[in-house]
Design a protein around this motif. Structure first.
Motif, mmCIF file in Angstrom:
data_model
loop_
_atom_site.group_PDB
_atom_site.id
_atom_site.type_symbol
_atom_site.label_atom_id
_atom_site.label_comp_id
_atom_site.label_asym_id
_atom_site.label_seq_id
_atom_site.Cartn_x
_atom_site.Cartn_y
_atom_site.Cartn_z
ATOM 1 N N GLY A 195 52.670 112.398 99.425
ATOM 2 C CA GLY A 195 53.612 112.576 98.319
ATOM 3 C C GLY A 195 53.082 111.855 97.091
ATOM 4 N N ASN A 196 53.209 112.491 95.937
ATOM 5 C CA ASN A 196 52.803 111.860 94.676
ATOM 6 C C ASN A 196 54.037 111.799 93.789
ATOM 7 N N TRP A 197 54.565 110.590 93.648
ATOM 8 C CA TRP A 197 55.816 110.445 92.887
ATOM 9 C C TRP A 197 55.611 110.446 91.376
ATOM 10 N N LYS A 198 54.355 110.344 90.948
ATOM 11 C CA LYS A 198 54.067 110.284 89.502
ATOM 12 C C LYS A 198 54.902 109.167 88.853
ATOM 13 N N MET A 199 55.390 109.369 87.615
ATOM 14 C CA MET A 199 56.129 108.284 86.951
ATOM 15 C C MET A 199 57.636 108.457 87.201
ATOM 16 N N GLY A 221 41.442 111.010 89.670
ATOM 17 C CA GLY A 221 41.074 112.271 89.014
ATOM 18 C C GLY A 221 42.157 113.331 89.068
ATOM 19 N N HIS A 222 43.413 112.915 89.183
ATOM 20 C CA HIS A 222 44.494 113.905 89.149
ATOM 21 C C HIS A 222 44.392 114.687 87.830
ATOM 22 N N SER A 223 44.769 115.957 87.869
ATOM 23 C CA SER A 223 44.590 116.785 86.663
ATOM 24 C C SER A 223 45.383 116.232 85.480
ATOM 25 N N TYR A 235 42.254 119.706 96.699
ATOM 26 C CA TYR A 235 42.055 120.851 95.814
ATOM 27 C C TYR A 235 43.410 121.216 95.207
ATOM 28 N N GLU A 236 43.505 121.022 93.899
ATOM 29 C CA GLU A 236 44.765 121.308 93.213
ATOM 30 C C GLU A 236 44.504 122.246 92.032
ATOM 31 N N PRO A 237 44.667 123.556 92.238
ATOM 32 C CA PRO A 237 44.502 124.457 91.092
ATOM 33 C C PRO A 237 45.527 124.073 90.026
ATOM 34 N N TRP A 255 46.805 125.469 87.526
ATOM 35 C CA TRP A 255 47.842 126.466 87.211
ATOM 36 C C TRP A 255 48.951 126.493 88.267
ATOM 37 N N ALA A 256 48.741 125.794 89.391
ATOM 38 C CA ALA A 256 49.765 125.792 90.453
ATOM 39 C C ALA A 256 50.542 124.477 90.501
ATOM 40 N N ILE A 257 50.165 123.514 89.653
ATOM 41 C CA ILE A 257 50.821 122.205 89.714
ATOM 42 C C ILE A 257 52.114 122.206 88.916
ATOM 43 N N GLY A 258 53.205 121.969 89.623
ATOM 44 C CA GLY A 258 54.506 121.860 88.975
ATOM 45 C C GLY A 258 55.000 123.163 88.361
ATOM 46 N N THR A 259 54.367 124.275 88.702
ATOM 47 C CA THR A 259 54.726 125.553 88.075
ATOM 48 C C THR A 259 55.546 126.448 89.001
ATOM 49 N N GLY A 263 46.980 121.099 97.068
ATOM 50 C CA GLY A 263 48.120 120.660 96.261
ATOM 51 C C GLY A 263 48.446 121.691 95.200
ATOM 52 N N GLY A 264 49.729 121.882 94.941
ATOM 53 C CA GLY A 264 50.158 122.837 93.917
ATOM 54 C C GLY A 264 51.372 123.591 94.402
ATOM 55 N N SER A 265 52.555 123.092 94.007
ATOM 56 C CA SER A 265 53.824 123.734 94.357
ATOM 57 C C SER A 265 54.009 123.939 95.866
ATOM 58 N N VAL A 266 53.639 122.910 96.640
ATOM 59 C CA VAL A 266 53.906 122.963 98.091
ATOM 60 C C VAL A 266 55.402 122.728 98.316
ATOM 61 N N VAL A 281 48.339 118.377 102.812
ATOM 62 C CA VAL A 281 48.851 118.790 101.492
ATOM 63 C C VAL A 281 49.154 117.578 100.613
ATOM 64 N N LEU A 282 49.004 117.794 99.324
ATOM 65 C CA LEU A 282 49.404 116.790 98.327
ATOM 66 C C LEU A 282 50.600 117.387 97.600
ATOM 67 N N VAL A 283 51.712 116.659 97.643
ATOM 68 C CA VAL A 283 52.986 117.224 97.186
ATOM 69 C C VAL A 283 53.534 116.411 96.014
ATOM 70 N N GLY A 284 53.777 117.073 94.887
ATOM 71 C CA GLY A 284 54.364 116.396 93.736
ATOM 72 C C GLY A 284 55.871 116.531 93.752
ATOM 73 N N GLY A 285 56.369 117.521 93.026
ATOM 74 C CA GLY A 285 57.812 117.706 92.846
ATOM 75 C C GLY A 285 58.641 117.607 94.122
ATOM 76 N N ALA A 286 58.202 118.293 95.170
ATOM 77 C CA ALA A 286 59.007 118.339 96.396
ATOM 78 C C ALA A 286 58.974 117.017 97.178
HETATM 79 C C1 PEP Z 1 50.638 117.187 92.030
HETATM 80 O O1 PEP Z 1 50.981 116.800 90.932
HETATM 81 O O2 PEP Z 1 49.708 116.618 92.622
HETATM 82 C C2 PEP Z 1 51.316 118.336 92.605
HETATM 83 C C3 PEP Z 1 50.741 118.964 93.591
HETATM 84 O O3 PEP Z 1 52.517 118.678 92.031
HETATM 85 P P1 PEP Z 1 53.528 119.845 92.517
HETATM 86 O O4 PEP Z 1 53.649 119.743 94.021
HETATM 87 O O5 PEP Z 1 54.812 119.532 91.824
HETATM 88 O O6 PEP Z 1 52.930 121.127 92.101
#
Ligand code: PEP
Length: 253
Positions: free
Chosen positions: A9-13, A94-96, A166-168, A170-174, A211-214, A231-236
């Motif tokens: 999980g990546n909680w960001k800020m 190196g997060h995008s 691998y985090e495309p 265009w798929a991050i948080g979209t 990673g990317g909208s998992v 998986v690397l998970v942001g929002g969820a």
């Molecule tokens: C991320 O920021 O690393 C990420 C994968 O975000 P999300 O799951 O929200 O697309």
């Protein structure tokens, strides 16, 4: 044989200390029997308290960034040894968002990877292409450059301690996840390229996370792919219920 899955999980800020602690306390007892590795990259201020709260649980606490220097006059920066002292066991590099908003280069990320390894932090190195690069069929070229430059001068032995995410972009948080066919194709390509650079054993052993909208809905189909090891998970990952569901849906895939 498939590796034990890694769910990060990546909680960001997001989340103050009290909320972070509440999350860990609720999550920990729910996952004691889950045979997957669960990692949370929390804000700097939450590392120490959450790592204490996560002792004797399955949850591993880490950070989202660090500087490449060991110490010195770098106002506002944080060193790997500080993260390690606070209780972090890994660091996302190196997060995008770091690359795009804070203009981090492959060369700078490479120095951070080297420093993290020296400081006993497991690096999770993020790579990925933009929508524009994808549309121009430049994905493989971009990924090769990122891998080559970010892993420059890293030994075969050390590379096995690094996780690649691998985090495309265009798929991050979209909400737009890569199709499983596309994700697996790119993961396979990354593994092949790692094989060229570091040999078969290393390429087979290294973890490549997607990673990317998992979400709880798409995690199991993603993990079923041969070259997706986690998986690397942001929002969820911010919502306890959805992160827990992602973990539970990863077990036994
Ligand atoms: C991320 O920021 O690393 C990420 C994968 O975000 P999300 O799951 O929200 O697309």
């Amino acid at each position: 044989m498939k590796k034990k899955y890694m769910i990060v999980g990546n909680w960001k800020m997001n989340k103050l200390i009290e909320e972070s602690l509440g999350f860990i306390k609720k999550l920990a007892p729910e996952i004691t029997d889950c045979d997957v590795d669960v990692l949370l990259a929390v804000p700097f201020t939450s590392i120490h308290p959450t790592s204490k709260a996560a002792e004797k649980t399955k949850i591993i606490i880490g950070a989202q960034n660090m500087n490449d220097a060991r110490k010195g006059a770098f106002t506002g920066e944080i060193a790997g040894i500080m993260l390690e002292e606070a209780g972090a066991e890994f660091v996302i590099l190196g997060h995008s968002e770091r690359r795009q908003i804070f203009h981090e280069t492959n060369d700078f990320i490479n120095k951070k990877v080297e420093r993290a390894l020296q400081d006993d932090l497991m690096p999770i190195l993020c790579i990925g292409e933009t929508k524009e690069e994808k549309d121009k069929n430049k994905t493989e070229e971009v990924l090769k450059k990122q891998i080559k430059e970010c892993l420059d001068k890293i030994s075969k032995e050390d590379v096995e301690n690094i996780k690649i995410a691998y985090e495309p972009i265009w798929a991050i948080g979209t909400g737009e996840t890569a199709t499983v066919v596309y994700a697996e194709k790119i993961h396979k390509f990354i593994r092949e390229y790692l094989k060229q650079l570091f040999g078969k054993k290393c390429a087979d052993n290294i973890y490549i996370l997607y990673g990317g909208s998992v979400t709880p809905e798409n995690v199991s189909i993603l993990l079923k792919q041969k070259d997706i090891d986690g998986v690397l998970v942001g929002g969820a990952s911010l919502d306890l219920e959805s992160f827990l569901e992602i973990i539970k849906n990863s077990v036994g895939v």
